[in-house]
Design a protein around this motif. Sequence first.
Motif, PDB file in Angstrom:
ATOM      1  N   PHE A   1      -2.838  -7.627  -8.017  1.00 56.46           N
ATOM      2  CA  PHE A   1      -3.271  -6.228  -7.927  1.00 56.46           C
ATOM      3  C   PHE A   1      -2.085  -5.267  -7.831  1.00 56.46           C
ATOM      4  CE2 PHE A   1      -4.809  -2.445  -5.789  1.00 56.46           C
ATOM      5  CZ  PHE A   1      -6.009  -2.204  -6.431  1.00 56.46           C
ATOM      6  N   PHE A   2      -1.060  -5.665  -7.076  1.00 58.97           N
ATOM      7  CA  PHE A   2       0.045  -4.726  -6.825  1.00 58.97           C
ATOM      8  C   PHE A   2       1.224  -4.883  -7.789  1.00 58.97           C
ATOM      9  CE2 PHE A   2      -2.166  -4.358  -2.752  1.00 58.97           C
ATOM     10  CZ  PHE A   2      -2.153  -2.988  -2.579  1.00 58.97           C
TER      11      PHE A   2
ATOM     12  N   ALA B   1      -8.573   1.480  -2.701  1.00 58.77           N
ATOM     13  CA  ALA B   1      -8.913   0.217  -2.017  1.00 58.77           C
ATOM     14  C   ALA B   1      -7.920  -0.137  -0.910  1.00 58.77           C
ATOM     15  CB  ALA B   1      -8.969  -0.920  -3.022  1.00 58.77           C
ATOM     16  N   ALA B   2      -6.981   0.749  -0.626  1.00 56.46           N
ATOM     17  CA  ALA B   2      -5.917   0.448   0.340  1.00 56.46           C
ATOM     18  C   ALA B   2      -6.477  -0.016   1.687  1.00 56.46           C
ATOM     19  CB  ALA B   2      -5.031   1.669   0.523  1.00 56.46           C
ATOM     20  N   LEU B   3      -7.490   0.708   2.178  1.00 61.01           N
ATOM     21  CA  LEU B   3      -8.054   0.392   3.495  1.00 61.01           C
ATOM     22  C   LEU B   3      -8.701  -1.000   3.496  1.00 61.01           C
ATOM     23  CD1 LEU B   3      -8.525   1.566   6.340  1.00 61.01           C
ATOM     24  CD2 LEU B   3     -10.737   2.391   5.525  1.00 61.01           C
TER      25      LEU B   3
ATOM     26  N   ASN C   1       0.829  -1.218   0.000  1.00 60.30           N
ATOM     27  CA  ASN C   1       0.000   0.000   0.000  1.00 60.30           C
ATOM     28  C   ASN C   1       0.856   1.258   0.000  1.00 60.30           C
ATOM     29  OD1 ASN C   1      -2.651  -0.808  -0.196  1.00 60.30           O
ATOM     30  ND2 ASN C   1      -2.871  -1.156   1.995  1.00 60.30           N
ATOM     31  N   ARG C   2       1.999   1.172   0.672  1.00 63.04           N
ATOM     32  CA  ARG C   2       2.893   2.327   0.705  1.00 63.04           C
ATOM     33  C   ARG C   2       3.538   2.532  -0.673  1.00 63.04           C
ATOM     34  NH1 ARG C   2       5.418   1.381   5.541  1.00 63.04           N
ATOM     35  NH2 ARG C   2       7.226   0.467   4.569  1.00 63.04           N
ATOM     36  N   SER C   3       3.853   1.426  -1.338  1.00 57.87           N
ATOM     37  CA  SER C   3       4.486   1.517  -2.657  1.00 57.87           C
ATOM     38  C   SER C   3       3.505   1.994  -3.717  1.00 57.87           C
ATOM     39  CB  SER C   3       5.024   0.153  -3.081  1.00 57.87           C
ATOM     40  OG  SER C   3       5.973  -0.284  -2.179  1.00 57.87           O
TER      41      SER C   3
ATOM     42  N   THR D   1      -4.898   7.915  -6.721  1.00 55.49           N
ATOM     43  CA  THR D   1      -3.901   6.844  -6.775  1.00 55.49           C
ATOM     44  C   THR D   1      -2.516   7.467  -6.906  1.00 55.49           C
ATOM     45  OG1 THR D   1      -5.489   5.420  -7.873  1.00 55.49           O
ATOM     46  CG2 THR D   1      -3.192   4.797  -8.095  1.00 55.49           C
ATOM     47  N   TRP D   2      -1.583   6.989  -6.120  1.00 55.01           N
ATOM     48  CA  TRP D   2      -0.212   7.482  -6.259  1.00 55.01           C
ATOM     49  C   TRP D   2       0.766   6.383  -5.862  1.00 55.01           C
ATOM     50  CZ3 TRP D   2      -3.883   9.436  -2.922  1.00 55.01           C
ATOM     51  CH2 TRP D   2      -3.670   9.219  -1.580  1.00 55.01           C
TER      52      TRP D   2
END
Lengths: 79, 182
Positions: B94-95, A53-55, A46-48, B12-13
């Motif tokens: 996803f990531f 949708a992070a939460l 999430n930091r990257s 988004t970042w």
Amino acid sequence: MITFDSIINLFTVVGFTNFLGLLLKILIFLYAVFAFIVVRQVLLMNRSFTTPAALVFVILAYVHFFAALGLAILSLVLL
Amino acid sequence: MLNSFWRYPKNTWFDGEDHGEEILLVLRRHLITNLDWIFVAILLILTPFFANAILVFLNADTHAVFAPPFVFIFMLFWFLFTFGFVFENFINWFFNVYIVTNKRIVDMDFHGILFRNISEATLANVEDVTHTVSGTLQVVFNYGDVIVQTAGEQREFDFESVPSPARVQDIISDLVAQRRHP
């Protein structure tokens, strides 16, 4: 200490059941460690790359971890 | 957001994004590439029900060996493991993204739970962009690899199994051209 009797005992129904219970408990504890690593991984991901949708991912990771922890405790109580 | 081809994403970042930098395109592997683990997950979900049906059919006395608490804990563990399997595979998909901004391209790789690799190249360093579509699945579902050659430290960026590779190539080539001849 592993004695000859304890090895023989493994081949009885009760001994085998106890052995499986111990194996399952170890497996669940290792899984709880994995679930904790997944939490750390999600935080790092999430930091990257942060999305709306992070939460949701963080909540799911924590639910997964606490469920694994709860199951580990439950296995100690019931098995 | 769950798209494999995500243009102008909002809110988004990414880590290291500069002031004034804008994400133009986020790419992931095509959704169809997830079929293998989805199939395994379906098998994992269905296995206990099949196993139970078979044991009932065989009229097996499982209580003699497996006490009810053991079965209960095992089933909980099985479904928790299945959830973990799906979650881990999903977040890996996803990531693992390829990001194209108005300044650079970024390749984020996360493999398993302990490996992370992030590479980037400025658009000014991009020398050549090509794409490859090969195989029945890739032709049918229109996805493939986009290879970006750069003059930077990392010589080659491979955007694997991304959707609409020709369009991606066109977008990156246009950005590079704009950068060189504003």
